[in-house]
Design a protein around this motif. Structure first.
Motif, PDB file in Angstrom:
ATOM      1  N   GLY A 107       0.758  -1.431  -0.025  1.00  0.00           N
ATOM      2  CA  GLY A 107      -0.102  -0.039   0.068  1.00  0.00           C
ATOM      3  C   GLY A 107       0.804   1.142   0.001  1.00  0.00           C
ATOM      4  O   GLY A 107       0.528   2.552  -0.219  1.00  0.00           O
ATOM      5  N   GLU A 108       2.169   1.113  -0.002  1.00  0.00           N
ATOM      6  CA  GLU A 108       3.231   2.320  -0.022  1.00  0.00           C
ATOM      7  C   GLU A 108       2.981   3.295   0.971  1.00  0.00           C
ATOM      8  O   GLU A 108       3.457   4.522   1.010  1.00  0.00           O
ATOM      9  CB  GLU A 108       2.879   3.022  -1.457  1.00  0.00           C
ATOM     10  N   ASN A 109       2.621   3.195   2.180  1.00  0.00           N
ATOM     11  CA  ASN A 109       2.437   3.751   3.353  1.00  0.00           C
ATOM     12  C   ASN A 109       1.968   5.260   3.129  1.00  0.00           C
ATOM     13  O   ASN A 109       2.372   6.084   3.683  1.00  0.00           O
ATOM     14  CB  ASN A 109       3.901   4.067   3.776  1.00  0.00           C
ATOM     15  N   ASN A 110       0.838   5.075   2.062  1.00  0.00           N
ATOM     16  CA  ASN A 110       0.225   6.611   2.079  1.00  0.00           C
ATOM     17  C   ASN A 110      -1.175   6.376   2.798  1.00  0.00           C
ATOM     18  O   ASN A 110      -1.672   5.126   3.182  1.00  0.00           O
ATOM     19  CB  ASN A 110      -0.458   6.467   0.662  1.00  0.00           C
ATOM     20  N   LEU A 111      -1.501   7.501   3.552  1.00  0.00           N
ATOM     21  CA  LEU A 111      -2.606   7.433   4.388  1.00  0.00           C
ATOM     22  C   LEU A 111      -3.931   6.945   4.062  1.00  0.00           C
ATOM     23  O   LEU A 111      -4.587   6.181   4.661  1.00  0.00           O
ATOM     24  CB  LEU A 111      -2.679   8.805   5.202  1.00  0.00           C
ATOM     25  N   PRO A 166      -4.243   5.015  -2.137  1.00  0.00           N
ATOM     26  CA  PRO A 166      -5.082   5.190  -3.255  1.00  0.00           C
ATOM     27  C   PRO A 166      -4.941   3.894  -4.258  1.00  0.00           C
ATOM     28  O   PRO A 166      -5.769   3.565  -5.016  1.00  0.00           O
ATOM     29  CB  PRO A 166      -4.351   6.292  -3.802  1.00  0.00           C
ATOM     30  N   LYS A 167      -3.568   3.314  -4.214  1.00  0.00           N
ATOM     31  CA  LYS A 167      -3.158   2.161  -4.861  1.00  0.00           C
ATOM     32  C   LYS A 167      -4.259   0.892  -4.602  1.00  0.00           C
ATOM     33  O   LYS A 167      -5.003   0.264  -5.417  1.00  0.00           O
ATOM     34  CB  LYS A 167      -1.881   1.725  -4.812  1.00  0.00           C
ATOM     35  N   ILE A 168      -4.581   0.900  -3.209  1.00  0.00           N
ATOM     36  CA  ILE A 168      -5.384  -0.318  -2.703  1.00  0.00           C
ATOM     37  C   ILE A 168      -6.910   0.157  -3.107  1.00  0.00           C
ATOM     38  O   ILE A 168      -7.601  -0.729  -3.512  1.00  0.00           O
ATOM     39  CB  ILE A 168      -5.282  -0.520  -1.392  1.00  0.00           C
ATOM     40  N   ASP A 169      -7.567   1.361  -2.871  1.00  0.00           N
ATOM     41  CA  ASP A 169      -8.542   1.599  -3.541  1.00  0.00           C
ATOM     42  C   ASP A 169      -8.881   1.492  -4.840  1.00  0.00           C
ATOM     43  O   ASP A 169     -10.021   0.850  -5.300  1.00  0.00           O
ATOM     44  CB  ASP A 169      -8.934   3.157  -2.932  1.00  0.00           C
ATOM     45  N   ASN A 170      -7.851   1.787  -5.732  1.00  0.00           N
ATOM     46  CA  ASN A 170      -8.137   1.667  -6.968  1.00  0.00           C
ATOM     47  C   ASN A 170      -8.242   0.410  -7.700  1.00  0.00           C
ATOM     48  O   ASN A 170      -9.055  -0.265  -8.414  1.00  0.00           O
ATOM     49  CB  ASN A 170      -7.073   2.242  -7.792  1.00  0.00           C
ATOM     50  N   LEU A 171      -7.383  -0.720  -6.961  1.00  0.00           N
ATOM     51  CA  LEU A 171      -7.500  -2.019  -6.996  1.00  0.00           C
ATOM     52  C   LEU A 171      -8.787  -2.636  -6.697  1.00  0.00           C
ATOM     53  O   LEU A 171      -9.261  -3.591  -7.473  1.00  0.00           O
ATOM     54  CB  LEU A 171      -6.285  -2.779  -6.348  1.00  0.00           C
ATOM     55  N   ILE A 172      -9.364  -2.144  -5.678  1.00  0.00           N
ATOM     56  CA  ILE A 172     -10.640  -2.693  -5.148  1.00  0.00           C
ATOM     57  C   ILE A 172     -11.790  -2.428  -6.216  1.00  0.00           C
ATOM     58  O   ILE A 172     -12.569  -3.197  -6.334  1.00  0.00           O
ATOM     59  CB  ILE A 172     -10.952  -2.331  -3.881  1.00  0.00           C
ATOM     60  N   GLN A 215      -7.386  -7.502   3.887  1.00  0.00           N
ATOM     61  CA  GLN A 215      -6.789  -7.225   5.262  1.00  0.00           C
ATOM     62  C   GLN A 215      -5.638  -6.711   5.040  1.00  0.00           C
ATOM     63  O   GLN A 215      -4.710  -7.364   4.473  1.00  0.00           O
ATOM     64  CB  GLN A 215      -7.133  -8.559   5.822  1.00  0.00           C
ATOM     65  N   LYS A 216      -5.300  -5.677   5.934  1.00  0.00           N
ATOM     66  CA  LYS A 216      -4.087  -4.937   6.001  1.00  0.00           C
ATOM     67  C   LYS A 216      -3.325  -5.698   7.253  1.00  0.00           C
ATOM     68  O   LYS A 216      -3.814  -5.976   8.334  1.00  0.00           O
ATOM     69  CB  LYS A 216      -4.324  -3.232   6.269  1.00  0.00           C
ATOM     70  N   ARG A 217      -2.071  -5.883   6.887  1.00  0.00           N
ATOM     71  CA  ARG A 217      -1.259  -6.642   7.659  1.00  0.00           C
ATOM     72  C   ARG A 217      -0.849  -5.535   8.865  1.00  0.00           C
ATOM     73  O   ARG A 217      -0.611  -4.482   8.567  1.00  0.00           O
ATOM     74  CB  ARG A 217       0.173  -6.951   7.208  1.00  0.00           C
ATOM     75  N   VAL A 218      -0.846  -5.968  10.195  1.00  0.00           N
ATOM     76  CA  VAL A 218      -0.209  -5.000  11.267  1.00  0.00           C
ATOM     77  C   VAL A 218       0.994  -4.705  11.135  1.00  0.00           C
ATOM     78  O   VAL A 218       1.887  -5.340  11.008  1.00  0.00           O
ATOM     79  CB  VAL A 218      -0.820  -5.842  12.423  1.00  0.00           C
ATOM     80  N   GLY A 219       1.179  -3.465  11.518  1.00  0.00           N
ATOM     81  CA  GLY A 219       2.440  -2.621  11.418  1.00  0.00           C
ATOM     82  C   GLY A 219       3.074  -2.754   9.902  1.00  0.00           C
ATOM     83  O   GLY A 219       4.482  -2.438   9.979  1.00  0.00           O
ATOM     84  N   SER A 220       2.406  -2.980   8.951  1.00  0.00           N
ATOM     85  CA  SER A 220       2.925  -3.137   7.516  1.00  0.00           C
ATOM     86  C   SER A 220       1.879  -2.432   6.389  1.00  0.00           C
ATOM     87  O   SER A 220       0.717  -2.351   6.868  1.00  0.00           O
ATOM     88  CB  SER A 220       3.005  -4.601   7.220  1.00  0.00           C
ATOM     89  N   PRO A 221       2.453  -1.876   5.537  1.00  0.00           N
ATOM     90  CA  PRO A 221       1.737  -1.124   4.458  1.00  0.00           C
ATOM     91  C   PRO A 221       1.150  -2.241   3.620  1.00  0.00           C
ATOM     92  O   PRO A 221       0.453  -1.762   2.558  1.00  0.00           O
ATOM     93  CB  PRO A 221       2.606  -0.149   3.814  1.00  0.00           C
ATOM     94  N   VAL A 222       1.474  -3.606   3.675  1.00  0.00           N
ATOM     95  CA  VAL A 222       1.029  -4.591   2.811  1.00  0.00           C
ATOM     96  C   VAL A 222      -0.490  -5.046   3.135  1.00  0.00           C
ATOM     97  O   VAL A 222      -0.866  -5.062   4.220  1.00  0.00           O
ATOM     98  CB  VAL A 222       1.869  -5.975   2.737  1.00  0.00           C
ATOM     99  N   PHE A 223      -1.144  -5.315   2.015  1.00  0.00           N
ATOM    100  CA  PHE A 223      -2.512  -5.504   2.265  1.00  0.00           C
ATOM    101  C   PHE A 223      -2.706  -7.005   1.339  1.00  0.00           C
ATOM    102  O   PHE A 223      -2.174  -7.122   0.379  1.00  0.00           O
ATOM    103  CB  PHE A 223      -3.806  -4.846   1.364  1.00  0.00           C
TER     104      PHE A 223
END
Length: 100
Positions: free
Chosen positions: A13-17, A20-26, A59-67
């Motif tokens: 997810g690139e540590n963006n608040l 947007p990358k995840i939102d676009n993919l969804i 699901q977002k991984r805890v402590g990580s920008p990875v979904f």
């Protein structure tokens, strides 16, 4: 034997608040797999039109920008297979699995 088709993949997810990358993919997955159908529409699509339906879990991984993304596909024959199989005969099949 029951077949539950699914796909699992991970996206950074690139540590963006607002991610947007995840939102676009969804949004792309929602359009492609008709994830925005209500219960009545899903039932009609599966039982009358004999077309598959899909569910998406993100699901977002805890402590990580990875979904993590899990896409589950139910086909018109899934219920028939599930009711005909004994519990110890059930298995899942991945249609593809990737990680990035």
């Amino acid at each position: 034997m029951a077949l539950i088709f699914y796909s699992h993949f991970s996206v950074d997810g690139e540590n963006n608040l607002f991610f947007p990358k995840i939102d676009n993919l969804i949004k792309k997955l929602t359009d492609k797999y008709h994830l925005n159908l209500n219960v009545r529409q899903r039932s009609y699509r599966l039982n009358t039109k004999k077309e598959p339906i899909a569910d998406l879990i993100v699901q977002k991984r805890v402590g990580s920008p990875v979904f993590d993304f899990w896409l589950f596909i139910t086909t018109p024959n899934t219920h028939k297979f599930n009711t005909a199989a004994k519990p110890n005969q059930l298995e899942t099949t991945s249609i593809w699995t990737t990680s990035s």
